[in-house]
Design an enzyme around this catalytic site. Sequence first.
Site, PDB file in Angstrom:
ATOM      1  N   ARG A   1       0.840  -1.200   0.000  1.00  0.00           N
ATOM      2  CA  ARG A   1       0.000   0.000   0.000  1.00  0.00           C
ATOM      3  C   ARG A   1       0.873   1.248   0.000  1.00  0.00           C
ATOM      4  O   ARG A   1       2.029   1.217   0.404  1.00  0.00           O
ATOM      5  CB  ARG A   1      -0.939   0.029   1.219  1.00  0.00           C
TER       6      ARG A   1
ATOM      7  N   GLU B   1      -0.206  10.331   8.231  1.00  0.00           N
ATOM      8  CA  GLU B   1       0.992   9.547   8.588  1.00  0.00           C
ATOM      9  C   GLU B   1       1.279   9.639  10.077  1.00  0.00           C
ATOM     10  O   GLU B   1       1.225  10.718  10.659  1.00  0.00           O
ATOM     11  CB  GLU B   1       2.181  10.079   7.787  1.00  0.00           C
ATOM     12  N   HIS B   2       1.570   8.471  10.660  1.00  0.00           N
ATOM     13  CA  HIS B   2       1.876   8.391  12.089  1.00  0.00           C
ATOM     14  C   HIS B   2       0.701   8.881  12.933  1.00  0.00           C
ATOM     15  O   HIS B   2       0.916   9.514  13.982  1.00  0.00           O
ATOM     16  CB  HIS B   2       3.142   9.192  12.434  1.00  0.00           C
TER      17      HIS B   2
ATOM     18  N   ASP C   1      -2.398   6.700  12.757  1.00  0.00           N
ATOM     19  CA  ASP C   1      -3.332   5.567  12.929  1.00  0.00           C
ATOM     20  C   ASP C   1      -3.259   5.028  14.345  1.00  0.00           C
ATOM     21  O   ASP C   1      -4.281   4.679  14.946  1.00  0.00           O
ATOM     22  CB  ASP C   1      -3.105   4.461  11.876  1.00  0.00           C
TER      23      ASP C   1
ATOM     24  N   GLY D   1       8.612   1.391   2.976  1.00  0.00           N
ATOM     25  CA  GLY D   1       7.447   2.166   3.394  1.00  0.00           C
ATOM     26  C   GLY D   1       6.191   1.778   2.635  1.00  0.00           C
ATOM     27  O   GLY D   1       5.207   2.507   2.633  1.00  0.00           O
TER      28      GLY D   1
ATOM     29  N   SER E   1       4.737  -1.331   3.033  1.00  0.00           N
ATOM     30  CA  SER E   1       4.028  -2.351   3.802  1.00  0.00           C
ATOM     31  C   SER E   1       4.208  -3.777   3.310  1.00  0.00           C
ATOM     32  O   SER E   1       3.292  -4.584   3.369  1.00  0.00           O
ATOM     33  CB  SER E   1       2.534  -2.027   3.802  1.00  0.00           C
ATOM     34  N   SER E   2       5.400  -4.087   2.852  1.00  0.00           N
ATOM     35  CA  SER E   2       5.650  -5.477   2.455  1.00  0.00           C
ATOM     36  C   SER E   2       5.449  -6.407   3.647  1.00  0.00           C
ATOM     37  O   SER E   2       4.976  -7.540   3.492  1.00  0.00           O
ATOM     38  CB  SER E   2       7.068  -5.627   1.913  1.00  0.00           C
TER      39      SER E   2
ATOM     40  N   ASP F   1      -2.317  -0.606   7.869  1.00  0.00           N
ATOM     41  CA  ASP F   1      -1.788  -1.417   6.779  1.00  0.00           C
ATOM     42  C   ASP F   1      -2.625  -2.666   6.537  1.00  0.00           C
ATOM     43  O   ASP F   1      -3.016  -2.965   5.405  1.00  0.00           O
ATOM     44  CB  ASP F   1      -0.331  -1.796   7.076  1.00  0.00           C
TER      45      ASP F   1
HETATM   46  P1  NG1 Z   1       5.145   1.043   7.534  1.00  0.00           P
HETATM   47  O1  NG1 Z   1       5.277   2.094   6.515  1.00  0.00           O
HETATM   48  O2  NG1 Z   1       4.648  -0.233   6.965  1.00  0.00           O
HETATM   49  O3  NG1 Z   1       6.377   0.877   8.340  1.00  0.00           O
HETATM   50  C1  NG1 Z   1       4.065   1.847   9.879  1.00  0.00           C
HETATM   51  C2  NG1 Z   1       2.913   1.217  10.654  1.00  0.00           C
HETATM   52  C3  NG1 Z   1       1.575   1.889  10.335  1.00  0.00           C
HETATM   53  C4  NG1 Z   1       1.686   3.401  10.500  1.00  0.00           C
HETATM   54  C5  NG1 Z   1       2.884   3.922   9.688  1.00  0.00           C
HETATM   55  C6  NG1 Z   1       3.116   5.405   9.851  1.00  0.00           C
HETATM   56  C7  NG1 Z   1       2.968  -1.208  11.098  1.00  0.00           C
HETATM   57  C8  NG1 Z   1       2.671  -2.557  10.567  1.00  0.00           C
HETATM   58  N1  NG1 Z   1       2.753  -0.201  10.270  1.00  0.00           N
HETATM   59  O4  NG1 Z   1       3.949   1.543   8.520  1.00  0.00           O
HETATM   60  O5  NG1 Z   1       0.569   1.357  11.185  1.00  0.00           O
HETATM   61  O6  NG1 Z   1       1.792   3.761  11.861  1.00  0.00           O
HETATM   62  O7  NG1 Z   1       4.093   3.249  10.074  1.00  0.00           O
HETATM   63  O8  NG1 Z   1       1.983   6.106   9.440  1.00  0.00           O
HETATM   64  O9  NG1 Z   1       3.391  -1.070  12.233  1.00  0.00           O
END
Ligand code: NG1
Length: 390
Positions: free
Chosen positions: A13, A19-20, A22, A111, A113-114, A158
């Site tokens: 995604r 951002e930061h 949720d 970044g 979401s793999s 995610d």
């Molecule tokens: P990514 O980009 O996948 O590291 C992480 C958190 C999200 C959200 C974002 C920042 C996990 C699985 N994912 O995403 O929930 O907080 O950072 O917006 O922890």
Amino acid sequence: MGKTPALVRAPGRVNLIGEHIDYCGLSVLPMAIQRNVRIVFHPRTDRDVLLVNRDPGFGPSTFTLSETIPPAPAGDWGNYARAAAQALVPRFPDLRGIDAQVESDLPIAAGLSSSSALVVAMALAILHANDVSVAPLELMDLLARGERYVGTAGGGMDQSIILGAQAGCASRIDFHPLRLTPTAVPADWQFIVAWSMVHAEKSGAARQEYNERPRQADEARRLVAARLGHPEDTSYPALLAAAPAPELLEIAGQSLPVVLSRRFRHVVTEAVRVHQAEAAMARGDLAVFGQLLDDSHQSLRDDYEVSHAELDHLVELAREAGAAGARLTGAGFGGSIVALCLAERAPQVLTALRERFYAPRGAAADVERYAFTAAPSPGAEVLTPGASPG
Ligand code: NG1
């Protein structure tokens, strides 16, 4: 129980804005992209899970479904599969295992979401192999909490978008209660994702930095709630409902230590931007959406301090090349940016990034892997039995 091999696909995604926040229970606006984790799997008759990865960089991983699944060493990719299994077992104690072959065209630690795509794909594979189904909203919630198994204090964005995305749309995700509301991405808009070539390993070095942010956001929330005379457990959405954002920011500015006040300002202003961005998308207002991306980046860089010089540079270059706006996407500390432009300008933006960012770093040949247009894609699904990946 089906005995034939089956294939599950779970997309990555890109978070467009929000951002930061949720993990503060505030709404976010991501979309799924056209790159995926795929798993071909067979049901087993015992409780073992045997994983192999088509990427030779990731060795095989094996574990047994049990009440408490011991983790592999920190940073091991197999922990994302364990996270999915550990989330399901308490709810379905009799699950049997699978043989699974994993492959992915999603860049890792970018970044995008793999990691959550792998968690979702594994969960769907185990459930399908056991002929068990779980309502999507329940599964999103189970897996969001389940992924904390790897040691990150993330929110639920995610897993929710990976499971619930709709083709052609971004989705606003609300939490408590969880709800997804799609908005069509205008046909003449193009989102571009570009990797900074800096790995943001949330299971590794960036984890401590990442986890510090929810702690700080929470402490700021408690202090502002107390200042307003509200109970300590008043949530961010409740605070924003109780007082206008400028008033909250003024209270924070007057009463919080400077770092906490800046963290708080990011959370509150970003929450407001999400709703403005959703409205701008609905009416096709590219200029306003672009400006909100720029504002979000500035806030993440200066107030939340999760950017990186390479991300800042990419954002600048994208804007100079004609993007309406750009910002870091995902957790930051490296990873990728997302830029918005008119579809007809996308080739020009991508060319500029190749010439001015990737070529000087000796990566011009890899530009198609690193920078690409992101198509708003459907969420995860189990595909026809007997299919093979790729
Ligand atoms: P990514 O980009 O996948 O590291 C992480 C958190 C999200 C959200 C974002 C920042 C996990 C699985 N994912 O995403 O929930 O907080 O950072 O917006 O922890």
